[in-house]
Design a protein around this motif. Structure first.
Motif, PDB file in Angstrom:
ATOM      1  N   THR A   1      26.499 -92.545  26.970  1.00  0.00           N
ATOM      2  CA  THR A   1      27.303 -93.634  27.519  1.00  0.00           C
ATOM      3  C   THR A   1      27.874 -94.569  26.468  1.00  0.00           C
ATOM      4  O   THR A   1      28.695 -95.430  26.775  1.00  0.00           O
ATOM      5  N   THR A   2      27.458 -94.383  25.224  1.00  0.00           N
ATOM      6  CA  THR A   2      27.911 -95.351  24.213  1.00  0.00           C
ATOM      7  C   THR A   2      28.550 -94.725  22.990  1.00  0.00           C
ATOM      8  O   THR A   2      29.176 -95.419  22.207  1.00  0.00           O
ATOM      9  N   GLY A   3      28.393 -93.441  22.777  1.00  0.00           N
ATOM     10  CA  GLY A   3      28.809 -92.858  21.517  1.00  0.00           C
ATOM     11  C   GLY A   3      30.275 -92.524  21.413  1.00  0.00           C
ATOM     12  O   GLY A   3      30.879 -92.013  22.331  1.00  0.00           O
ATOM     13  N   TYR A   4      30.871 -92.895  20.294  1.00  0.00           N
ATOM     14  CA  TYR A   4      32.239 -92.478  19.955  1.00  0.00           C
ATOM     15  C   TYR A   4      32.388 -92.512  18.455  1.00  0.00           C
ATOM     16  O   TYR A   4      32.052 -93.527  17.844  1.00  0.00           O
ATOM     17  N   PRO A   5      32.919 -91.471  17.830  1.00  0.00           N
ATOM     18  CA  PRO A   5      33.263 -90.196  18.464  1.00  0.00           C
ATOM     19  C   PRO A   5      32.032 -89.455  18.970  1.00  0.00           C
ATOM     20  O   PRO A   5      30.909 -89.809  18.596  1.00  0.00           O
ATOM     21  N   CYS A   6      32.233 -88.468  19.787  1.00  0.00           N
ATOM     22  CA  CYS A   6      31.091 -87.773  20.357  1.00  0.00           C
ATOM     23  C   CYS A   6      30.369 -86.981  19.284  1.00  0.00           C
ATOM     24  O   CYS A   6      30.938 -86.637  18.239  1.00  0.00           O
ATOM     25  N   ASN A   7      29.105 -86.698  19.543  1.00  0.00           N
ATOM     26  CA  ASN A   7      28.325 -85.862  18.647  1.00  0.00           C
ATOM     27  C   ASN A   7      27.370 -85.041  19.476  1.00  0.00           C
ATOM     28  O   ASN A   7      27.326 -85.163  20.700  1.00  0.00           O
ATOM     29  N   THR A   8      26.607 -84.200  18.835  1.00  0.00           N
ATOM     30  CA  THR A   8      25.679 -83.326  19.556  1.00  0.00           C
ATOM     31  C   THR A   8      24.235 -83.620  19.160  1.00  0.00           C
ATOM     32  O   THR A   8      23.397 -82.720  19.088  1.00  0.00           O
ATOM     33  N   VAL A   9      23.957 -84.897  18.933  1.00  0.00           N
ATOM     34  CA  VAL A   9      22.588 -85.328  18.650  1.00  0.00           C
ATOM     35  C   VAL A   9      21.921 -85.644  19.985  1.00  0.00           C
ATOM     36  O   VAL A   9      22.261 -86.627  20.654  1.00  0.00           O
ATOM     37  N   ALA A  10      20.977 -84.822  20.369  1.00  0.00           N
ATOM     38  CA  ALA A  10      20.417 -84.885  21.722  1.00  0.00           C
ATOM     39  C   ALA A  10      19.811 -86.245  22.054  1.00  0.00           C
ATOM     40  O   ALA A  10      19.944 -86.732  23.187  1.00  0.00           O
TER      41      ALA A  10
ATOM     42  N   PHE B   1      24.411 -78.530  25.547  1.00  0.00           N
ATOM     43  CA  PHE B   1      23.268 -78.155  24.729  1.00  0.00           C
ATOM     44  C   PHE B   1      22.667 -76.875  25.312  1.00  0.00           C
ATOM     45  O   PHE B   1      22.977 -76.490  26.438  1.00  0.00           O
ATOM     46  N   ARG B   2      21.801 -76.271  24.548  1.00  0.00           N
ATOM     47  CA  ARG B   2      21.068 -75.125  25.085  1.00  0.00           C
ATOM     48  C   ARG B   2      19.681 -75.087  24.474  1.00  0.00           C
ATOM     49  O   ARG B   2      19.443 -75.639  23.404  1.00  0.00           O
ATOM     50  N   GLN B   3      18.787 -74.424  25.196  1.00  0.00           N
ATOM     51  CA  GLN B   3      17.430 -74.265  24.691  1.00  0.00           C
ATOM     52  C   GLN B   3      16.941 -72.870  25.044  1.00  0.00           C
ATOM     53  O   GLN B   3      16.859 -72.512  26.234  1.00  0.00           O
ATOM     54  N   ALA B   4      16.654 -72.099  24.014  1.00  0.00           N
ATOM     55  CA  ALA B   4      16.095 -70.766  24.176  1.00  0.00           C
ATOM     56  C   ALA B   4      14.580 -70.875  24.182  1.00  0.00           C
ATOM     57  O   ALA B   4      14.009 -71.850  23.673  1.00  0.00           O
ATOM     58  N   PRO B   5      13.897 -69.885  24.741  1.00  0.00           N
ATOM     59  CA  PRO B   5      12.432 -69.910  24.770  1.00  0.00           C
ATOM     60  C   PRO B   5      11.841 -70.109  23.382  1.00  0.00           C
ATOM     61  O   PRO B   5      12.279 -69.471  22.415  1.00  0.00           O
ATOM     62  N   GLU B   6      10.921 -71.038  23.283  1.00  0.00           N
ATOM     63  CA  GLU B   6      10.183 -71.313  22.049  1.00  0.00           C
ATOM     64  C   GLU B   6      11.083 -71.828  20.924  1.00  0.00           C
ATOM     65  O   GLU B   6      10.704 -71.746  19.739  1.00  0.00           O
ATOM     66  N   LYS B   7      12.240 -72.364  21.280  1.00  0.00           N
ATOM     67  CA  LYS B   7      13.132 -72.955  20.278  1.00  0.00           C
ATOM     68  C   LYS B   7      13.473 -74.388  20.666  1.00  0.00           C
ATOM     69  O   LYS B   7      13.363 -74.770  21.834  1.00  0.00           O
ATOM     70  N   ASP B   8      13.874 -75.164  19.692  1.00  0.00           N
ATOM     71  CA  ASP B   8      14.294 -76.535  19.958  1.00  0.00           C
ATOM     72  C   ASP B   8      15.631 -76.553  20.686  1.00  0.00           C
ATOM     73  O   ASP B   8      16.408 -75.611  20.615  1.00  0.00           O
ATOM     74  N   ARG B   9      15.870 -77.661  21.388  1.00  0.00           N
ATOM     75  CA  ARG B   9      17.163 -77.833  22.041  1.00  0.00           C
ATOM     76  C   ARG B   9      18.246 -77.932  20.975  1.00  0.00           C
ATOM     77  O   ARG B   9      18.106 -78.643  19.983  1.00  0.00           O
ATOM     78  N   GLU B  10      19.338 -77.225  21.197  1.00  0.00           N
ATOM     79  CA  GLU B  10      20.415 -77.110  20.211  1.00  0.00           C
ATOM     80  C   GLU B  10      21.708 -77.697  20.771  1.00  0.00           C
ATOM     81  O   GLU B  10      22.128 -77.331  21.872  1.00  0.00           O
ATOM     82  N   GLY B  11      22.318 -78.581  20.039  1.00  0.00           N
ATOM     83  CA  GLY B  11      23.616 -79.114  20.438  1.00  0.00           C
ATOM     84  C   GLY B  11      24.714 -78.110  20.159  1.00  0.00           C
ATOM     85  O   GLY B  11      24.679 -77.399  19.142  1.00  0.00           O
ATOM     86  N   LEU B  12      25.702 -78.031  21.067  1.00  0.00           N
ATOM     87  CA  LEU B  12      26.766 -77.046  20.938  1.00  0.00           C
ATOM     88  C   LEU B  12      28.139 -77.684  20.773  1.00  0.00           C
ATOM     89  O   LEU B  12      28.883 -77.345  19.859  1.00  0.00           O
ATOM     90  N   SER B  13      28.467 -78.596  21.675  1.00  0.00           N
ATOM     91  CA  SER B  13      29.812 -79.132  21.697  1.00  0.00           C
ATOM     92  C   SER B  13      29.819 -80.415  22.515  1.00  0.00           C
ATOM     93  O   SER B  13      28.902 -80.668  23.303  1.00  0.00           O
TER      94      SER B  13
END
Length: 124
Positions: A99-108, A36-48
């Motif tokens: 620890t529980t998700g499959y398939p993986c996702n980028t929901v923080a 994930f990444r988080q830029a200044p003044e932005k929400d955390r963003e899922g990437l991969s």
């Protein structure tokens, strides 16, 4: 105790590349690791993300074709290879474990453990 440690961030010029590492310890079950990444003044963003169950991966549209996620099971480390970096990729980058998700996702909110983050700055 689950621990995650990111490394590899830094300053890079537009069009350049960086590889981030996420060293994980303290668990044995199958899980997913996400970036994930988080830029200044932005929400955390899922990437991969990548699942340790079958090494399946997922990429958000914003990074698909530029970023590659992979893992070295012998080192309990997940990598994010970032190519063709843009100024808008500047952010703090985090890895996390679901620890529980499959398939993986980028929901923080589905991720249980987080690293401290590593700064990536893309600038000329």
């Amino acid at each position: 105790q689950v621990q995650l440690a990111e490394s590899g961030g830094g300053l890079v010029q537009p069009g350049g590349s960086l590889t981030l590492s996420c060293a994980a310890s303290g668990f044995t079950s199958k899980h997913a690791i996400g970036w994930f990444r988080q830029a200044p003044e932005k929400d955390r963003e899922g990437l991969s993300c990548i699942s340790t169950r079958d090494d399946s991966t997922y990429y958000e549209t914003s990074v698909k074709g530029r970023f590659t996620i992979s893992r070295d099971n012998t080192k309990n480390t997940v990598y994010l290879q970032m190519n063709s970096l843009k100024v808008e990729d500047t952010a703090v980058y985090y890895c996390a474990i679901d620890t529980t998700g499959y398939p993986c996702n980028t929901v923080a909110v589905q991720y249980d453990y987080w690293g401290q983050g590593t700064q990536v700055t893309v600038s000329s």
